[in-house]
Design an enzyme around this catalytic site. Structure first.
Site, mmCIF file in Angstrom:
data_model
loop_
_atom_site.group_PDB
_atom_site.id
_atom_site.type_symbol
_atom_site.label_atom_id
_atom_site.label_comp_id
_atom_site.label_asym_id
_atom_site.label_seq_id
_atom_site.Cartn_x
_atom_site.Cartn_y
_atom_site.Cartn_z
ATOM 1 N N TRP A 189 -2.884 1.742 11.398
ATOM 2 C CA TRP A 189 -4.198 1.498 10.784
ATOM 3 C C TRP A 189 -4.232 2.010 9.331
ATOM 4 C CZ3 TRP A 189 -9.062 2.022 14.378
ATOM 5 C CH2 TRP A 189 -8.842 1.326 15.577
ATOM 6 N N TYR A 200 4.537 -9.574 15.646
ATOM 7 C CA TYR A 200 4.694 -8.516 14.628
ATOM 8 C C TYR A 200 5.265 -7.253 15.262
ATOM 9 C CZ TYR A 200 3.277 -4.643 11.578
ATOM 10 O OH TYR A 200 3.260 -3.490 10.824
ATOM 11 N N THR A 209 5.496 0.936 13.383
ATOM 12 C CA THR A 209 4.085 0.688 13.687
ATOM 13 C C THR A 209 3.666 1.080 15.109
ATOM 14 O OG1 THR A 209 2.469 -1.114 13.912
ATOM 15 C CG2 THR A 209 4.746 -1.693 14.285
ATOM 16 N N ALA A 224 7.494 -4.957 4.617
ATOM 17 C CA ALA A 224 7.421 -5.573 5.948
ATOM 18 C C ALA A 224 6.609 -6.844 5.874
ATOM 19 C CB ALA A 224 6.765 -4.608 6.945
ATOM 20 N N ASP A 257 13.827 -9.939 -2.551
ATOM 21 C CA ASP A 257 13.221 -10.783 -1.510
ATOM 22 C C ASP A 257 14.025 -10.629 -0.229
ATOM 23 O OD1 ASP A 257 12.103 -12.588 0.155
ATOM 24 O OD2 ASP A 257 12.241 -14.306 -1.209
ATOM 25 N N GLN A 304 0.823 -1.227 0.000
ATOM 26 C CA GLN A 304 0.000 0.000 0.000
ATOM 27 C C GLN A 304 0.848 1.265 0.000
ATOM 28 O OE1 GLN A 304 -3.666 0.065 2.421
ATOM 29 N NE2 GLN A 304 -2.494 -1.237 3.810
#
Ligand code: NAP
Length: 300
Positions: A151, A126, A102, A61, A37, A11
């Site tokens: 989010w 995570y 995050t 991520a 990769d 995204q």
């Protein structure tokens, strides 16, 4: 200025490519699987060697929060080790790195919005691997900026907004948790903020380096609130809608425990780079409208 972005199909990377396309002074090189990769050692060094960027944005991520509980080593490899390798490879050519992190580095037990220096305490694999990634990047390249967001949704890829729209096509009633609060963030707004940061570095190359920032949508919502808002926007665009019912986290068990408060305070970024994130409703309305116009709710 050449900017190397990892996670090309994600995204944020897709949003960065879109937002940078109108800036002639920026050349974005987005690399993703299979050509890059991060599970493979040495992939970061070879990507930096090949592209010789002025700046690196590590947007790749392992983001499957529940699956990470079953694959902690792979998540650690991608979110921590590979992030450190990118930071080191960037350092070797004198390039700064923006490491995207995050809200899940926090445990959500406070009621206040989280600031950059709030104590971290991830609840799951995570969050723990992303926190380790921050540390690896700090250790490998003094010319770093850690930017934590939360989010994230967009017109692209898999995210909560698209999931809700798709669920409403299949079901009349949706149940959504109402006791987790956060700052919904459009990846397009986040991309805009990161581009402003990069642009600022042409004038003030040291600004914010060695520091951590929060950058998330303005305002607060629960997942239930987000789902209700998405349904009201779907109604405006004549897309299928469903009734949304609030439930508690305890009624929706998941493999990974999520923080009940994920609200990030973005004022430090705003003061440093002069960019204020738009109100989340405004940005989400635009994304739902775009999905409706493109008729592209399903698929990639
Ligand atoms: N999404 C959120 O709600 C959220 C919230 C807070 C922070 N963040 C952070 O924000 C950043 C951007 O997230 P996003 O929403 O853009 O995530 P995303 O849409 O899930 O994209 C992540 C990208 O990373 C790539 N990736 C995964 N494993 C890889 C590997 N082994 N090698 C190379 N690439 C790999 C994926 O590649 P494939 O497309 O090939 O799978 C994917 O394109 C991440 O650092 C994430 O931790 C996200």
């Amino acid at each position: 200025m050449k900017v190397l972005v990892t996670g090309a199909n994600g995204q944020l990377a897709r949003s960065l490519v879109e937002r940078a396309s109108s800036r002639r002074h920026l050349e974005l090189v987005a690399l993703g699987r299979p050509s890059l990769d991060l599970a493979q050692k040495g992939s970061a060094a070879s990507a930096i060697e090949r592209t010789q960027p002025d700046i690196v944005i590590n947007a790749a991520a392992y983001t499957a929060v529940d699956q990470a509980e079953h694959e902690p080593q792979l998540a650690f490899r991608i979110n921590a080790e590979a992030a450190g390798e990118f930071a080191a490879a960037a350092a070797s050519i004198g390039a700064p790195i923006i490491q995207v992190s995050t809200d899940y580095v926090f445990d959500g037990r406070t009621r206040e919005p989280y600031r950059e220096d709030s104590p971290t305490h991830p609840l799951g694999v995570y969050g723990a691997t992303k926190l380790a990634g921050e540390d690896h990047v700090r250790a490998a390249n003094p010319r770093h900026a850690i930017v934590r967001t939360a989010w994230v949704y967009s017109p692209f890829s898999k995210n909560f907004v698209r999931t809700i729209i798709e669920a409403a096509r299949a079901r009349d009633v949706l149940t959504v948790v109402d006791d987790q609060l956060g700052s919904p963030t459009s990846a397009l707004d986040l991309a805009e903020g990161l581009i402003r940061m990069v642009e600022t570095w042409t004038e003030s190359p040291q600004l914010g380096l060695g520091e951590t920032f929060h950058l998330a949508g303005s305002g607060v919502a629960s997942w239930f609130g987000v789902a209700e808002f998405v349904m009201s926007e779907c109604h405006k665009h004549c897309l299928d809608t469903a009734k949304v019912l609030p439930i508690r986290t305890a009624d929706w068990p998941t493999k990974a425990v999520r923080p009940s408060n994920s609200i990030l305070d973005s004022r430090k970024f705003e003061a440093a780079f002069g960019y204020t994130m738009p109100a989340w409703r405004e940005s989400m309305s635009a994304v739902v409208g775009r999905l409706a116009d493109e008729g592209a709710v399903l698929g990639g």
